[in-house]
Design an enzyme around this catalytic site. Structure first.
Site, mmCIF file in Angstrom:
data_model
loop_
_atom_site.group_PDB
_atom_site.id
_atom_site.type_symbol
_atom_site.label_atom_id
_atom_site.label_comp_id
_atom_site.label_asym_id
_atom_site.label_seq_id
_atom_site.Cartn_x
_atom_site.Cartn_y
_atom_site.Cartn_z
ATOM 1 N N ASN A 1 0.871 -1.175 0.000
ATOM 2 C CA ASN A 1 0.000 0.000 0.000
ATOM 3 C C ASN A 1 0.910 1.228 0.000
ATOM 4 O OD1 ASN A 1 -1.745 2.085 0.543
ATOM 5 N ND2 ASN A 1 -2.323 1.374 2.587
ATOM 6 N N LYS B 1 0.066 4.227 -0.153
ATOM 7 C CA LYS B 1 -0.563 5.398 0.477
ATOM 8 C C LYS B 1 -0.375 6.620 -0.435
ATOM 9 C CE LYS B 1 0.012 3.126 4.864
ATOM 10 N NZ LYS B 1 0.145 3.205 6.304
ATOM 11 N N HIS C 1 -9.320 1.169 5.126
ATOM 12 C CA HIS C 1 -8.043 1.357 5.821
ATOM 13 C C HIS C 1 -8.258 2.295 7.015
ATOM 14 C CE1 HIS C 1 -3.917 2.476 6.676
ATOM 15 N NE2 HIS C 1 -3.555 1.388 6.028
ATOM 16 N N GLU D 1 -6.585 4.664 8.057
ATOM 17 C CA GLU D 1 -6.336 6.079 7.749
ATOM 18 C C GLU D 1 -7.552 6.708 7.088
ATOM 19 O OE1 GLU D 1 -2.601 5.445 5.743
ATOM 20 O OE2 GLU D 1 -1.694 4.915 7.663
ATOM 21 N N GLU E 1 -4.903 -4.832 10.656
ATOM 22 C CA GLU E 1 -3.844 -3.840 10.855
ATOM 23 C C GLU E 1 -4.087 -3.088 12.161
ATOM 24 O OE1 GLU E 1 -1.945 -2.630 6.808
ATOM 25 O OE2 GLU E 1 -3.614 -1.309 7.244
ATOM 26 N N GLY F 1 3.224 2.273 10.778
ATOM 27 C CA GLY F 1 4.218 3.329 10.666
ATOM 28 C C GLY F 1 4.995 3.621 11.929
ATOM 29 N N SER G 1 3.934 -2.167 10.192
ATOM 30 C CA SER G 1 5.388 -2.270 10.406
ATOM 31 C C SER G 1 5.972 -3.618 9.998
ATOM 32 C CB SER G 1 5.753 -1.930 11.861
ATOM 33 O OG SER G 1 5.435 -0.578 12.139
HETATM 34 O O1 LIG Z 1 -0.970 0.762 6.917
HETATM 35 C C1 LIG Z 1 -0.219 -0.088 6.481
HETATM 36 C C2 LIG Z 1 -0.502 -0.766 5.202
HETATM 37 O O2 LIG Z 1 -1.806 -0.553 4.785
HETATM 38 C C3 LIG Z 1 1.039 -0.439 7.185
HETATM 39 O O3 LIG Z 1 1.925 0.603 7.035
HETATM 40 P P1 LIG Z 1 3.470 0.386 7.512
HETATM 41 O O4 LIG Z 1 3.924 -0.913 6.881
HETATM 42 O O5 LIG Z 1 4.182 1.589 6.965
HETATM 43 O O6 LIG Z 1 3.445 0.301 8.996
#
Ligand SMILES: O=C(CO)COP(=O)(O)O
Length: 251
Positions: free
Chosen positions: A11, A13, A97, A99, A167, A173, A213
């Site tokens: 992803n 983002k 997601h 976010e 997740e 992150g 992560s």
């Molecule tokens: O949100 C994520 C994937 O959708 C995970 O992000 P990270 O791998 O950067 O922690």
């Protein structure tokens, strides 16, 4: 019982410009040299879906999207629909997601409507769930994730085209991950919910990805946990070398 084929999904983002197509070419070359024991998917921002789908044509890299609108078309300025994504060459769409739930106030009902739209456009959907740190500290992670699953998977879902991504928000992150035992517990609980809702045959074949992560140095341990059928990778999917090293968990 058969096990689902693992899926390594990246992803990106809100990252990536036209020049990022070199990462797709790099990844495809690595997968050609050392074939993966999993399906491989990259979800760039909307702006790159069509060009990266072209760049990935004929390789073992699939291209997907990170969100869509619940409607197929109409007066929704700035939004992108699932049929548009299919038309652009996307072969998967992520919905729900954390976010998007946090930044755009998306509810479980919104996520379910988007998931239905993705499947109506003929594509498989990745539905994301996961608890916040406060919910984890309070010991409520199974309750929270169970509620998200119940509310975010639409009634008429085709389970052959359904992927769940767990997740934990506090692991995204941050460089922090749950222990292998904690991942096993929550993925086991998710599997139980899927089997209870869809039956043993269908419920046991739905891929449950872990995200948060995932890095080259922890992928092998996390991906060997029971009921972990792949990864949803953020930061470490931006560079082909890192993502390929994660894919190495299945080689
Ligand atoms: O949100 C994520 C994937 O959708 C995970 O992000 P990270 O791998 O950067 O922690």
């Amino acid at each position: 019982m058969r096990a689902p084929k693992p899926l390594a999904a990246g992803n990106w983002k809100m990252n990536g410009l036209k020049a990022s197509s070199s990462e797709i070419a790099d990844l495809a070359a690595r997968l050609k040299a050392a074939p993966a024991g999993c399906d491989v998917l990259i979800c760039p921002p909307f702006t790159l879906v069509a060009s990266l789908a072209d760049a990935a044509a004929g390789t073992s890299v699939a291209i997907g999207a990170q969100d869509c609108h619940a409607k197929a078309s109409g007066a929704h300025t700035g939004d992108v629909s699932a049929p548009m994504l299919a038309d652009s060459g996307a072969s998967f769409v992520i919905v729900g997601h954390s976010e998007r739930r946090a930044d755009h106030g998306e509810t479980d009902a919104d996520v379910a409507a988007k998931a239905a739209a993705v499947q109506a456009a003929g594509l498989p959907v990745i539905i994301c769930v996961g608890e916040t740190e406060a919910e984890r500290v309070a010991g409520r992670e199974v309750e929270i994730v169970s509620g998200q699953l119940a509310g975010s998977i639409p009634a008429d879902i085709d389970t052959d085209r359904l992927v769940i991504a767990y997740e934990p928000v506090w692991a995204i992150g941050t460089g922090r991950t749950p222990s292998a035992a904690d991942v096993e517990a929550i993925h086991g609980a998710i599997r139980e919910k899927l089997v209870a809702r869809f039956g043993a045959a269908a419920g046991s074949m739905i891929r449950i990805l872990y995200g948060g992560s995932v890095k080259p140095d922890n992928a092998k341990e996390l991906m060997s946990v029971a009921n972990v059928n792949g990864a949803l990778v953020g930061g470490a999917s931006l560079k082909a070398a890192d993502f390929d090293a994660i894919i190495g968990a299945w080689r």
